[in-house]
Scaffold this active site. Structure first.
Site, PDB file in Angstrom:
ATOM      1  N   PRO A   1       0.834  -1.207   0.000  1.00  0.00           N
ATOM      2  CA  PRO A   1       0.000   0.000   0.000  1.00  0.00           C
ATOM      3  C   PRO A   1       0.865   1.252   0.000  1.00  0.00           C
ATOM      4  O   PRO A   1       1.880   1.309   0.677  1.00  0.00           O
ATOM      5  CB  PRO A   1      -0.815  -0.111   1.289  1.00  0.00           C
ATOM      6  CG  PRO A   1      -0.214  -1.198   2.076  1.00  0.00           C
ATOM      7  CD  PRO A   1       0.697  -1.995   1.215  1.00  0.00           C
ATOM      8  N   GLU A   2       0.462   2.237  -0.787  1.00  0.00           N
ATOM      9  CA  GLU A   2       1.179   3.507  -0.818  1.00  0.00           C
ATOM     10  C   GLU A   2       0.336   4.534  -0.065  1.00  0.00           C
ATOM     11  O   GLU A   2      -0.666   4.181   0.558  1.00  0.00           O
ATOM     12  CB  GLU A   2       1.475   3.863  -2.279  1.00  0.00           C
ATOM     13  CG  GLU A   2       2.266   2.714  -2.931  1.00  0.00           C
ATOM     14  CD  GLU A   2       2.726   2.939  -4.360  1.00  0.00           C
ATOM     15  OE1 GLU A   2       2.678   4.070  -4.853  1.00  0.00           O
ATOM     16  OE2 GLU A   2       3.154   1.950  -4.971  1.00  0.00           O
TER      17      GLU A   2
ATOM     18  N   LYS B   1       3.306   5.801   5.297  1.00  0.00           N
ATOM     19  CA  LYS B   1       2.589   4.533   5.178  1.00  0.00           C
ATOM     20  C   LYS B   1       2.307   3.929   6.555  1.00  0.00           C
ATOM     21  O   LYS B   1       1.986   2.737   6.665  1.00  0.00           O
ATOM     22  CB  LYS B   1       3.395   3.565   4.319  1.00  0.00           C
ATOM     23  CG  LYS B   1       3.591   4.115   2.899  1.00  0.00           C
ATOM     24  CD  LYS B   1       4.473   3.227   2.085  1.00  0.00           C
ATOM     25  CE  LYS B   1       4.908   3.958   0.824  1.00  0.00           C
ATOM     26  NZ  LYS B   1       5.847   3.161   0.031  1.00  0.00           N
TER      27      LYS B   1
ATOM     28  N   ASN C   1       5.769   2.855  -5.379  1.00  0.00           N
ATOM     29  CA  ASN C   1       6.244   2.479  -6.705  1.00  0.00           C
ATOM     30  C   ASN C   1       5.289   2.835  -7.846  1.00  0.00           C
ATOM     31  O   ASN C   1       5.724   3.290  -8.886  1.00  0.00           O
ATOM     32  CB  ASN C   1       6.587   0.994  -6.744  1.00  0.00           C
ATOM     33  CG  ASN C   1       7.532   0.700  -7.874  1.00  0.00           C
ATOM     34  OD1 ASN C   1       8.504   1.434  -8.044  1.00  0.00           O
ATOM     35  ND2 ASN C   1       7.242  -0.294  -8.666  1.00  0.00           N
TER      36      ASN C   1
ATOM     37  N   ARG D   1      13.155  -1.328  -8.448  1.00  0.00           N
ATOM     38  CA  ARG D   1      11.708  -1.537  -8.651  1.00  0.00           C
ATOM     39  C   ARG D   1      11.358  -1.249 -10.101  1.00  0.00           C
ATOM     40  O   ARG D   1      12.053  -0.512 -10.793  1.00  0.00           O
ATOM     41  CB  ARG D   1      10.904  -0.603  -7.730  1.00  0.00           C
ATOM     42  CG  ARG D   1      11.299  -0.637  -6.255  1.00  0.00           C
ATOM     43  CD  ARG D   1      10.763  -1.832  -5.509  1.00  0.00           C
ATOM     44  NE  ARG D   1       9.312  -1.937  -5.558  1.00  0.00           N
ATOM     45  CZ  ARG D   1       8.484  -1.310  -4.721  1.00  0.00           C
ATOM     46  NH1 ARG D   1       8.958  -0.522  -3.787  1.00  0.00           N
ATOM     47  NH2 ARG D   1       7.177  -1.465  -4.827  1.00  0.00           N
TER      48      ARG D   1
END
Ligand SMILES: [Zn+2]
Length: 269
Positions: free
Chosen positions: A2-3, A53, A169, A259
């Site tokens: 989760p961002e 986060k 990401n 990433r």
């Protein structure tokens, strides 16, 4: 993982369950927290906030529960304790008369004096939170002048919670596309106009993703997991080989700073 937008939407979901209610039941499989659960049980919840986060659940007696889901942690909401599914036990259970929230898998959980939260290792390193309404482009531009950021690439900076908290990401690819900037650029080489475009995209893209989650709120009792792709139309993320929405190239996928990153070499320079 989760961002920021998912974490802020989750804070809203937890708020409807907990805020202004008394914690009737607290359980953790972490022995240290289980011993101290009396600091939370019977207390009224003042607020649930997202910071980067992390989620902060503050109770009236001056204590705050810190949780961070990392890669695999997730919350599940049920009506009562009997409705918790069998299987691997949750790491943390919080209950009020309105329902039960349970945190699973491998999160970080710890209890802090609210007035000492600034010394929490993760929180103390966070940069401005892109989803904090008090953060504006001026604040981000000022933060960009921090010397340690100057010689780093945008691809690295946009994953650094110390640069912009709440980024992650999928947001990284979308922010760089919106700002028309190539991921390998160094912050120190950006013009004033490019910095401004970056600051505006850092505010606009995550906030749009967050609003998309609210338009499509999950009904109570359902598992809460980020279903980002369906809820927030990506322009470049996971669109390898697609034509650029600006019509000047194809989206490529590269691994940058470990990433996946998606971008267009036609319009991002
Ligand atoms: Zn393009």
């Amino acid at each position: 993982m989760p961002e920021g937008p998912e974490t802020h939407a989750l804070a809203d979901r937890l708020s409807t369950l907990l805020v202004d209610e008394t914690l009737t039941y607290v359980r953790s499989i972490d022995p240290a927290l289980q011993r101290r659960r009396g600091l939370l049980e019977g207390q009224r919840v003042l607020a649930v906030e997202a910071r980067g986060k992390a989620l902060l659940t503050a109770v009236e007696d001056g204590w705050t529960l810190y949780t961070h889901s990392h890669l695999f942690g997730f919350w599940r909401f049920v009506e009562d304790l009997e409705s918790l599914p069998d299987g691997a036990p949750p790491r943390l259970v919080l209950a009020t008369v309105r329902g039960v929230a349970a945190l699973y898998a491998a999160p970080s959980i710890s209890l802090w004096r609210t007035d000492e939260l600034g010394t929490q290792p993760y929180l103390s390193k966070l940069g401005p939170d892109v989803l904090d309404p008090a953060v504006d482009a001026k604040a981000l531009l000022a933060h960009m002048r921090t010397p340690r950021f100057a010689r780093r690439t945008l691809a690295m900076l946009l994953l650094d919670q110390g640069f912009a908290a709440g980024m992650g990401n999928y947001l990284r690819s979308e922010v760089l596309f919106k700002a028309k900037l190539a991921p390998y650029r160094l912050l120190q080489d950006l013009t004033t106009g490019e910095r401004r475009r970056l600051a505006n995209a850092l505010l606009d893209v995550p906030r749009r993703a967050y609003r998309a989650k609210h338009d499509d709120a999950l009904p109570p009792g359902k598992d809460y997991l980020a279903k980002t792709r369906a809820q927030f139309g990506f322009e470049v993320f996971e669109r390898k080989g697609d034509p650029c929405p600006r019509g000047d190239g194809r989206i490529v996928e590269e691994r940058l700073a470990g990433r996946r990153l998606y971008w267009c070499k036609g319009c991002q320079t």
